[in-house]
Design a protein around this motif. Structure first.
Motif, mmCIF file in Angstrom:
data_model
loop_
_atom_site.group_PDB
_atom_site.id
_atom_site.type_symbol
_atom_site.label_atom_id
_atom_site.label_comp_id
_atom_site.label_asym_id
_atom_site.label_seq_id
_atom_site.Cartn_x
_atom_site.Cartn_y
_atom_site.Cartn_z
ATOM 1 N N GLN A 96 -22.322 3.652 11.846
ATOM 2 C CA GLN A 96 -22.982 2.373 12.098
ATOM 3 C C GLN A 96 -22.017 1.201 12.248
ATOM 4 O O GLN A 96 -22.148 0.413 13.190
ATOM 5 C CB GLN A 96 -24.022 2.079 11.003
ATOM 6 C CG GLN A 96 -24.890 0.878 11.268
ATOM 7 C CD GLN A 96 -24.392 -0.426 10.657
ATOM 8 O OE1 GLN A 96 -23.374 -0.479 9.986
ATOM 9 N NE2 GLN A 96 -25.116 -1.480 10.927
ATOM 10 N N PRO A 97 -21.010 1.028 11.373
ATOM 11 C CA PRO A 97 -20.112 -0.126 11.547
ATOM 12 C C PRO A 97 -19.335 -0.088 12.864
ATOM 13 O O PRO A 97 -19.091 -1.131 13.475
ATOM 14 C CB PRO A 97 -19.153 -0.025 10.355
ATOM 15 C CG PRO A 97 -19.827 0.844 9.373
ATOM 16 C CD PRO A 97 -20.704 1.768 10.158
ATOM 17 N N TYR A 98 -18.964 1.094 13.297
ATOM 18 C CA TYR A 98 -18.180 1.208 14.530
ATOM 19 C C TYR A 98 -19.052 0.980 15.762
ATOM 20 O O TYR A 98 -18.613 0.358 16.729
ATOM 21 C CB TYR A 98 -17.498 2.578 14.583
ATOM 22 C CG TYR A 98 -16.609 2.806 13.389
ATOM 23 C CD1 TYR A 98 -15.400 2.128 13.271
ATOM 24 C CD2 TYR A 98 -16.995 3.661 12.369
ATOM 25 C CE1 TYR A 98 -14.581 2.312 12.163
ATOM 26 C CE2 TYR A 98 -16.188 3.847 11.259
ATOM 27 C CZ TYR A 98 -14.987 3.170 11.160
ATOM 28 O OH TYR A 98 -14.196 3.345 10.063
ATOM 29 N N LEU A 99 -20.283 1.479 15.728
ATOM 30 C CA LEU A 99 -21.195 1.217 16.850
ATOM 31 C C LEU A 99 -21.602 -0.248 16.906
ATOM 32 O O LEU A 99 -21.747 -0.807 17.993
ATOM 33 C CB LEU A 99 -22.443 2.090 16.729
ATOM 34 C CG LEU A 99 -22.356 3.466 17.352
ATOM 35 C CD1 LEU A 99 -23.598 4.277 17.061
ATOM 36 C CD2 LEU A 99 -22.134 3.379 18.841
ATOM 37 N N LEU A 100 -21.786 -0.863 15.746
ATOM 38 C CA LEU A 100 -22.149 -2.285 15.715
ATOM 39 C C LEU A 100 -21.073 -3.128 16.373
ATOM 40 O O LEU A 100 -21.382 -4.085 17.093
ATOM 41 C CB LEU A 100 -22.393 -2.734 14.270
ATOM 42 C CG LEU A 100 -22.790 -4.184 14.072
ATOM 43 C CD1 LEU A 100 -24.083 -4.501 14.816
ATOM 44 C CD2 LEU A 100 -22.944 -4.494 12.599
ATOM 45 N N GLU A 101 -19.814 -2.770 16.161
ATOM 46 C CA GLU A 101 -18.710 -3.519 16.777
ATOM 47 C C GLU A 101 -18.762 -3.455 18.308
ATOM 48 O O GLU A 101 -18.296 -4.371 18.972
ATOM 49 C CB GLU A 101 -17.356 -2.979 16.291
ATOM 50 C CG GLU A 101 -17.051 -3.306 14.856
ATOM 51 C CD GLU A 101 -16.875 -4.783 14.582
ATOM 52 O OE1 GLU A 101 -16.347 -5.503 15.460
ATOM 53 O OE2 GLU A 101 -17.284 -5.220 13.489
ATOM 54 N N LEU A 102 -19.332 -2.404 18.862
ATOM 55 C CA LEU A 102 -19.445 -2.287 20.316
ATOM 56 C C LEU A 102 -20.492 -3.226 20.896
ATOM 57 O O LEU A 102 -20.435 -3.570 22.077
ATOM 58 C CB LEU A 102 -19.781 -0.847 20.706
ATOM 59 C CG LEU A 102 -18.748 0.219 20.401
ATOM 60 C CD1 LEU A 102 -19.297 1.593 20.749
ATOM 61 C CD2 LEU A 102 -17.459 -0.053 21.151
ATOM 62 N N PHE A 103 -21.456 -3.631 20.066
ATOM 63 C CA PHE A 103 -22.579 -4.411 20.563
ATOM 64 C C PHE A 103 -22.472 -5.906 20.272
ATOM 65 O O PHE A 103 -23.339 -6.664 20.679
ATOM 66 C CB PHE A 103 -23.888 -3.880 19.972
ATOM 67 C CG PHE A 103 -24.298 -2.567 20.552
ATOM 68 C CD1 PHE A 103 -25.022 -2.511 21.724
ATOM 69 C CD2 PHE A 103 -23.940 -1.378 19.942
ATOM 70 C CE1 PHE A 103 -25.393 -1.310 22.280
ATOM 71 C CE2 PHE A 103 -24.305 -0.166 20.480
ATOM 72 C CZ PHE A 103 -25.031 -0.127 21.654
ATOM 73 N N ILE A 104 -21.451 -6.330 19.565
ATOM 74 C CA ILE A 104 -21.320 -7.753 19.252
ATOM 75 C C ILE A 104 -20.083 -8.315 19.936
ATOM 76 O O ILE A 104 -19.111 -7.601 20.186
ATOM 77 C CB ILE A 104 -21.246 -7.986 17.731
ATOM 78 C CG1 ILE A 104 -20.076 -7.233 17.107
ATOM 79 C CG2 ILE A 104 -22.538 -7.609 17.052
ATOM 80 C CD1 ILE A 104 -19.884 -7.505 15.638
#
Length: 167
Positions: A85-93
């Motif tokens: 989750q933290p790594y995917l979140l970084e892709l979307f912000i």
């Protein structure tokens, strides 16, 4: 900080009980099961420690496993989602966004949040149903369970997100 932890504990208990007492008894067309507790992991903010996300994810999955008689399936799948989750979140912000950005449709926008929720829910359902079936003998049923449960869970997550207030 204490208020945030209390809110997280209330959400933990509410999602765990809702899943065990209500949502586990919903099996639409014998393939669709809403797995709403993945929403707990999707909503972690950007600055939350990765080790804490893993612990929360594991213990929520373990609680659901104990109440649902699904030994290790929810905890394994939810811990996997908590790890990515933290790594995917970084892709979307955006790179220049604030450090304590909350993961919600209000802050990310509906399209980005929907896509993030879809990816994480799909990965969760893929891991959950793979562990549940533990074979690819009936792969059509496996694919149907993954796709329909992902769609139903995503619809419920987006409906809840519509009513979520920012604080």
């Amino acid at each position: 900080m204490v208020i945030d932890t209390l809110k997280r504990i209330v959400a933990f208990v509410a999602l765990c009980l809702a899943q065990a007492l209500v949502l586990n008894h919903i099996h639409l067309f014998n393939v669709m099961t809403p797995l709403l507790y993945v929403y707990f992991v999707i909503a972690f903010p950007r600055s939350y420690p990765k080790w804490a996300i893993l612990l929360w994810s594991f213990f929520l999955g373990l609680s659901v496993d104990m109440l649902s008689n699904t030994p290790g399936m929810a905890s394994g799948a939810l811990t996997l989602v908590g790890a990515i989750q933290p790594y995917l979140l970084e892709l979307f912000i955006p790179r220049d966004s604030i450090e304590n950005l909350k993961c919600s449709a209000h802050t990310l926008g509906w399209v980005k949040f929907s896509l993030l929720a879809f990816v994480l829910t799909f990965i969760f359902c893929l891991a959950f149903f793979t562990l549940e079936m533990f074979s690819f003998f009936n792969w059509q049923h496996w694919l149907l369970c993954i796709s329909t449960s992902t769609a139903l869970t995503l619809v419920i997550i987006l409906a809840l997100e519509n009513f979520r207030t920012e604080s």
